[in-house]
Scaffold this motif. Structure first.
Motif, PDB file in Angstrom:
ATOM      1  N   TRP A  91      15.701  16.374  47.058  1.00  0.00           N
ATOM      2  CA  TRP A  91      14.313  16.376  46.593  1.00  0.00           C
ATOM      3  C   TRP A  91      13.704  15.013  46.893  1.00  0.00           C
ATOM      4  O   TRP A  91      14.301  13.967  46.606  1.00  0.00           O
ATOM      5  CB  TRP A  91      14.225  16.633  45.085  1.00  0.00           C
ATOM      6  N   ARG A  92      12.487  15.012  47.465  1.00  0.00           N
ATOM      7  CA  ARG A  92      11.841  13.747  47.829  1.00  0.00           C
ATOM      8  C   ARG A  92      10.333  13.812  47.572  1.00  0.00           C
ATOM      9  O   ARG A  92       9.708  14.851  47.728  1.00  0.00           O
ATOM     10  CB  ARG A  92      12.064  13.424  49.309  1.00  0.00           C
ATOM     11  N   LEU A  93       9.810  12.654  47.213  1.00  0.00           N
ATOM     12  CA  LEU A  93       8.364  12.454  47.111  1.00  0.00           C
ATOM     13  C   LEU A  93       8.056  11.119  47.771  1.00  0.00           C
ATOM     14  O   LEU A  93       8.557  10.082  47.339  1.00  0.00           O
ATOM     15  CB  LEU A  93       7.916  12.453  45.650  1.00  0.00           C
TER      16      LEU A  93
ATOM     17  N   TYR B 217       1.218   9.349  55.968  1.00  0.00           N
ATOM     18  CA  TYR B 217       1.234  10.679  55.366  1.00  0.00           C
ATOM     19  C   TYR B 217       1.848  10.622  53.970  1.00  0.00           C
ATOM     20  O   TYR B 217       2.528   9.665  53.599  1.00  0.00           O
ATOM     21  CB  TYR B 217       2.018  11.668  56.238  1.00  0.00           C
ATOM     22  N   ASP B 218       1.594  11.668  53.210  1.00  0.00           N
ATOM     23  CA  ASP B 218       2.302  11.945  51.965  1.00  0.00           C
ATOM     24  C   ASP B 218       3.254  13.110  52.234  1.00  0.00           C
ATOM     25  O   ASP B 218       2.963  13.992  53.061  1.00  0.00           O
ATOM     26  CB  ASP B 218       1.335  12.309  50.840  1.00  0.00           C
ATOM     27  N   TYR B 219       4.366  13.134  51.514  1.00  0.00           N
ATOM     28  CA  TYR B 219       5.406  14.101  51.860  1.00  0.00           C
ATOM     29  C   TYR B 219       6.125  14.576  50.609  1.00  0.00           C
ATOM     30  O   TYR B 219       6.526  13.777  49.764  1.00  0.00           O
ATOM     31  CB  TYR B 219       6.396  13.438  52.826  1.00  0.00           C
ATOM     32  N   VAL B 220       6.287  15.886  50.504  1.00  0.00           N
ATOM     33  CA  VAL B 220       7.110  16.506  49.469  1.00  0.00           C
ATOM     34  C   VAL B 220       8.212  17.310  50.164  1.00  0.00           C
ATOM     35  O   VAL B 220       7.925  18.137  51.038  1.00  0.00           O
ATOM     36  CB  VAL B 220       6.288  17.440  48.559  1.00  0.00           C
TER      37      VAL B 220
ATOM     38  N   ASN C 250      14.264  25.760  51.884  1.00  0.00           N
ATOM     39  CA  ASN C 250      13.819  24.447  52.345  1.00  0.00           C
ATOM     40  C   ASN C 250      12.302  24.423  52.461  1.00  0.00           C
ATOM     41  O   ASN C 250      11.707  25.297  53.105  1.00  0.00           O
ATOM     42  CB  ASN C 250      14.411  24.120  53.723  1.00  0.00           C
ATOM     43  N   LEU C 251      11.691  23.407  51.867  1.00  0.00           N
ATOM     44  CA  LEU C 251      10.248  23.193  51.976  1.00  0.00           C
ATOM     45  C   LEU C 251       9.983  21.768  52.439  1.00  0.00           C
ATOM     46  O   LEU C 251      10.470  20.810  51.832  1.00  0.00           O
ATOM     47  CB  LEU C 251       9.568  23.418  50.622  1.00  0.00           C
ATOM     48  N   ASP C 252       9.223  21.631  53.524  1.00  0.00           N
ATOM     49  CA  ASP C 252       8.704  20.339  53.971  1.00  0.00           C
ATOM     50  C   ASP C 252       7.187  20.432  53.986  1.00  0.00           C
ATOM     51  O   ASP C 252       6.615  21.239  54.746  1.00  0.00           O
ATOM     52  CB  ASP C 252       9.213  20.012  55.382  1.00  0.00           C
TER      53      ASP C 252
END
Length: 406
Positions: A139-141, A165-168, A189-191
């Motif tokens: 998990w990343r923010l 960019y911003d990234y989740v 998986n979600l990018d």
């Protein structure tokens, strides 16, 4: 060197280490094999060193714990971040203390650096009590201005392009045991990248990012099928065993993905304990990452340092090379410097190559290599503070990690 490399936490630890401990703990090194005088010496970590300088009465040896937690605040400089402040922690535990077979691990990291990059990242591998299931998360923010250089292995600094960019990221996988050490299962998986902008190439040419497809927002949403073999007992610092992970990912529009595209990833690691008399290890890592079909978003393409743990390509900054497919190989020799295992070292070398665009042919091989220092942070979980100096082509700098690179 162009900049002064400072890692504050290391300076503190080295001060405590050598204030009276060098003579006691440095062993006799044999030239070829880094072998040590095998006198009986108790293993020590940073906590033991700090206790030894306190005014409290002498403490007995710490009993093994079922749950171990390590936390490292630091400030310093690395090639990927520039000057940065960082807080890293990991929790290591046996889900079934009676068996003590496989260690579960949760790693978290918060970083803010001079490039105005903000990163919150949590990785987890948690085994069920019976080890019939394993739950793997990533998990990343991120708020992440990042220099990119285009596609393929032949890019140069003239095509440096700042992409902001911003990234989740949300990756979660559940695997079921098929037989001993072998697991199979599915994941999601979600990018999600948003607020994307580019500064443009340094030489004012049209960027590969624009040619590939410039978007303000991109979504990759897909199901994964995983095959995992893992005979390691300790995921943070293995001394033997094999890790092999095959991931097929299918991104689909009906799940919210911008495009239908598929990828296949092979992650293989093998650890060779070189002698029963010490914990010296030769570790081997192969990572192959292929786009099978479709057009992944530019920022979701295989890239240096964008593997699960962000550790590939020591010698190059994160995102330095990118392509629709990637080949990667690394070897590392790990050895003890002190007889009490407080200090260790590594020598590593890696090679990577990326496919050209347009087309899918791999271009030249990009080498990286260097030495590293290991400081035992928690002897119960075998967690090391890892400080490496990586050298690549026209690139070099420090890389810092809590736990081994692979």
């Amino acid at each position: 060197m162009k900049k002064l490399k400072i890692i504050a936490v290391v300076l503190v630890q080295v001060f405590f280490l050598f204030r009276g401990y060098a003579k006691e703990n440095i062993g006799f090194i044999k030239t070829a094999g880094f072998q040590f005088n095998q006198d009986t010496v108790k293993e020590k970590d940073i906590i033991d060193i700090l206790h030894s300088f306190s005014k409290s009465p002498t403490k007995t040896a710490r009993p093994p714990k079922q749950f171990n937690f390590s936390l490292v605040p630091s400030a310093g400089y690395t090639l990927s971040t520039g000057f940065a402040v960082d807080l890293s922690g990991n929790a290591v535990f046996y889900t079934n203390p009676a068996d003590k077979e496989k260690l579960s691990n949760v790693f978290s990291n918060v970083t803010y650096d001079q490039h105005n990059q903000f990163l919150f990242h949590t990785n987890s591998t948690i085994w069920s009590k019976s080890e019939n299931y394993v739950f793997i998360g990533d998990w990343r923010l991120l708020k992440y201005p990042e220099n990119t250089f285009g596609l393929g292995s032949l890019t140069t600094s003239s095509t440096e392009n700042l992409v902001d960019y911003d990234y989740v990221r949300f990756y979660q996988t559940v695997l079921r045991k098929i037989f001993t050490n072998f697991y199979s299962g599915f994941g999601y998986n979600l990018d999600y990248h948003f607020n994307i902008s580019e500064a443009g190439n340094a030489d004012h040419s049209v960027s590969d990012y624009k040619n590939y497809g410039l978007n303000r927002t991109t979504v990759s949403s897909g199901i994964t099928y995983n095959l995992l073999y893992d005979s390691r007992k300790n995921l943070i610092n293995p001394i033997n065993g094999i890790y092999s992970d095959v991931i097929y990912r299918s991104n689909l529009r009906f799940l919210g993905s911008d495009e239908n595209w598929q990828s296949l990833t092979f992650d293989f690691r093998k650890y060779f304990k070189l002698s029963p008399k010490n914990d010296n290890v030769f570790a081997l890592w192969m990572l192959d990452w292929f786009t099978l079909n479709g057009q992944p978003p530019y920022l979701d393409l295989p890239s240096t340092g964008w593997d699960t743990n962000g550790n590939s390509g020591r010698g190059y900054p994160q995102g330095r090379f990118r392509g629709k497919s990637m080949l990667y190989l690394e070897g590392e020799y790990r050895f003890n410097i002190t007889r009490n295992h407080l200090l260790g070292g590594v020598l590593f070398a890696n090679a990577e190559s990326f496919s050209a665009y347009p087309g899918n042919q791999f271009q030249k091989i990009l080498p990286g290599y260097g030495p590293g220092l290991r400081i035992k942070f928690n002897k119960q979980s075998r967690t090391n503070l890892c400080i490496d100096y990586g050298i690549g082509q026209h690139s070099r700098g420090f890389f810092v990690n809590l736990g081994e690179v692979f």
